[in-house]
Motif scaffolding. Sequence first.
Motif, PDB file in Angstrom:
ATOM      1  N   ARG A  54       0.946  -1.285   0.128  1.00  0.00           N
ATOM      2  CA  ARG A  54      -0.158   0.252   0.005  1.00  0.00           C
ATOM      3  C   ARG A  54       0.852   1.527  -0.031  1.00  0.00           C
ATOM      4  O   ARG A  54       0.342   2.369  -0.306  1.00  0.00           O
ATOM      5  N   PRO A  55       1.767   1.251   0.797  1.00  0.00           N
ATOM      6  CA  PRO A  55       2.974   2.708   0.720  1.00  0.00           C
ATOM      7  C   PRO A  55       3.229   3.259  -0.080  1.00  0.00           C
ATOM      8  O   PRO A  55       3.567   3.967  -1.030  1.00  0.00           O
ATOM      9  N   THR A  56       3.481   1.817  -1.743  1.00  0.00           N
ATOM     10  CA  THR A  56       4.099   2.534  -2.390  1.00  0.00           C
ATOM     11  C   THR A  56       3.037   3.770  -3.542  1.00  0.00           C
ATOM     12  O   THR A  56       3.970   4.240  -4.135  1.00  0.00           O
ATOM     13  N   HIS A  57       2.218   3.569  -3.510  1.00  0.00           N
ATOM     14  CA  HIS A  57       1.081   4.128  -4.236  1.00  0.00           C
ATOM     15  C   HIS A  57       1.358   5.899  -3.751  1.00  0.00           C
ATOM     16  O   HIS A  57       1.003   7.012  -4.445  1.00  0.00           O
ATOM     17  N   ALA A  58       1.715   5.941  -2.111  1.00  0.00           N
ATOM     18  CA  ALA A  58       2.484   7.244  -1.209  1.00  0.00           C
ATOM     19  C   ALA A  58       3.752   8.102  -2.879  1.00  0.00           C
ATOM     20  O   ALA A  58       3.262   9.158  -3.059  1.00  0.00           O
ATOM     21  N   HIS A  59       4.036   7.186  -2.943  1.00  0.00           N
ATOM     22  CA  HIS A  59       5.272   7.411  -4.103  1.00  0.00           C
ATOM     23  C   HIS A  59       5.128   8.118  -5.236  1.00  0.00           C
ATOM     24  O   HIS A  59       5.412   8.830  -6.135  1.00  0.00           O
ATOM     25  N   LEU A  60       3.608   7.632  -6.236  1.00  0.00           N
ATOM     26  CA  LEU A  60       2.593   7.979  -6.688  1.00  0.00           C
ATOM     27  C   LEU A  60       2.405   9.969  -6.731  1.00  0.00           C
ATOM     28  O   LEU A  60       1.392  10.106  -7.306  1.00  0.00           O
ATOM     29  N   GLY A  61       1.758  10.075  -5.401  1.00  0.00           N
ATOM     30  CA  GLY A  61       1.072  11.239  -5.001  1.00  0.00           C
ATOM     31  C   GLY A  61      -0.382  10.857  -5.546  1.00  0.00           C
ATOM     32  O   GLY A  61      -0.996  11.411  -4.616  1.00  0.00           O
ATOM     33  N   LEU A  62      -0.376   9.383  -4.495  1.00  0.00           N
ATOM     34  CA  LEU A  62      -1.959   8.932  -4.116  1.00  0.00           C
ATOM     35  C   LEU A  62      -2.106   8.410  -2.715  1.00  0.00           C
ATOM     36  O   LEU A  62      -0.825   8.029  -2.475  1.00  0.00           O
ATOM     37  N   SER A  63      -3.044   8.040  -2.968  1.00  0.00           N
ATOM     38  CA  SER A  63      -3.357   7.512  -1.215  1.00  0.00           C
ATOM     39  C   SER A  63      -3.036   5.951  -0.660  1.00  0.00           C
ATOM     40  O   SER A  63      -3.409   5.290  -2.143  1.00  0.00           O
ATOM     41  N   PRO A  64      -2.295   5.211  -0.217  1.00  0.00           N
ATOM     42  CA  PRO A  64      -2.638   3.957  -0.057  1.00  0.00           C
ATOM     43  C   PRO A  64      -3.865   3.510   0.537  1.00  0.00           C
ATOM     44  O   PRO A  64      -3.596   2.294   0.592  1.00  0.00           O
ATOM     45  N   GLY A  65      -4.746   4.317   1.091  1.00  0.00           N
ATOM     46  CA  GLY A  65      -6.542   3.459   1.235  1.00  0.00           C
ATOM     47  C   GLY A  65      -7.185   3.577  -0.226  1.00  0.00           C
ATOM     48  O   GLY A  65      -6.560   2.215  -1.113  1.00  0.00           O
ATOM     49  N   ILE A  66      -8.423   3.942  -0.514  1.00  0.00           N
ATOM     50  CA  ILE A  66      -9.051   3.835  -1.194  1.00  0.00           C
ATOM     51  C   ILE A  66      -8.378   3.990  -2.797  1.00  0.00           C
ATOM     52  O   ILE A  66      -8.772   3.318  -4.156  1.00  0.00           O
ATOM     53  N   ASP A  67      -6.903   4.565  -3.283  1.00  0.00           N
ATOM     54  CA  ASP A  67      -7.013   5.017  -4.317  1.00  0.00           C
ATOM     55  C   ASP A  67      -5.881   3.850  -4.338  1.00  0.00           C
ATOM     56  O   ASP A  67      -5.743   3.406  -5.705  1.00  0.00           O
ATOM     57  N   PHE A  68      -5.273   2.895  -3.509  1.00  0.00           N
ATOM     58  CA  PHE A  68      -3.927   1.770  -4.171  1.00  0.00           C
ATOM     59  C   PHE A  68      -5.177   0.861  -4.886  1.00  0.00           C
ATOM     60  O   PHE A  68      -4.472   0.163  -5.060  1.00  0.00           O
ATOM     61  N   GLU A  69      -6.522   0.582  -4.380  1.00  0.00           N
ATOM     62  CA  GLU A  69      -7.051  -0.462  -4.197  1.00  0.00           C
ATOM     63  C   GLU A  69      -8.216   0.009  -6.013  1.00  0.00           C
ATOM     64  O   GLU A  69      -8.905  -0.754  -6.211  1.00  0.00           O
ATOM     65  N   THR A  70      -8.224   1.770  -6.142  1.00  0.00           N
ATOM     66  CA  THR A  70      -9.131   2.089  -7.296  1.00  0.00           C
ATOM     67  C   THR A  70      -8.478   2.273  -8.284  1.00  0.00           C
ATOM     68  O   THR A  70      -9.077   2.969 -10.038  1.00  0.00           O
ATOM     69  N   LYS A  71      -7.281   3.003  -7.902  1.00  0.00           N
ATOM     70  CA  LYS A  71      -6.825   4.056  -9.192  1.00  0.00           C
ATOM     71  C   LYS A  71      -5.098   3.090  -9.594  1.00  0.00           C
ATOM     72  O   LYS A  71      -4.259   2.971  -8.906  1.00  0.00           O
TER      73      LYS A  71
END
Length: 193
Positions: A98-115
């Motif tokens: 999940r934290p890898t999405h933070a490097h993309l400027g995205l949330s490790p929460g819902i963004d990780f699952e929907t983007k």
Amino acid sequence: MDDFFGMDDAAPVGAALRRGRGAVSNRTGRFERDTRVAFNDGWEDAPDDDPPPPLRTKLIADSSRKVIARNTSPDLPFDQSINPYRGCEHGCVYCFARPTHAHLGLSPGIDFETKILVKRDAAAALANELRAPSYACRPIAVGTNTDAYQPGEKDEGVMRGILEVLREHRHPVTVVTKGALVTRDADILGAMG
């Protein structure tokens, strides 16, 4: 990147909207300068309004030029891996990726699952990497960060393309998945075994 991905508020996401999702919020990534906190000021509460639609997954093209990731960790039994997707629709709350999405400027929460970022050109990029004179053949682990057989794979077929390239090069591979879609590729995996 905020404009491209569309940052969402950090408010908890209602149960009806996140049905089938593991995260309960969409907090701002830890590398972002700004933190957004949503609150209800009463302006948007109209009794006749329909509830918002359920969250839908967006598959976004990932233009990575290389697909083989390398590591030197003595704790891992492999030194190269491929992850055809960034983010995972399975939404396991315990997921370490999940934290890898933070490097993309995205949330490790819902963004990780929907983007979900999709490496649609992964097979071609992999073929180029395997043909490089400096490439040393060692087993490649697939799906070590995010599942290669998540729901979007059914339409995208990225993993099947990767397996076809690996089969063509007679390259050793290991696959980690919780997705039943792996049975679709039994013909390739069986022949490689």
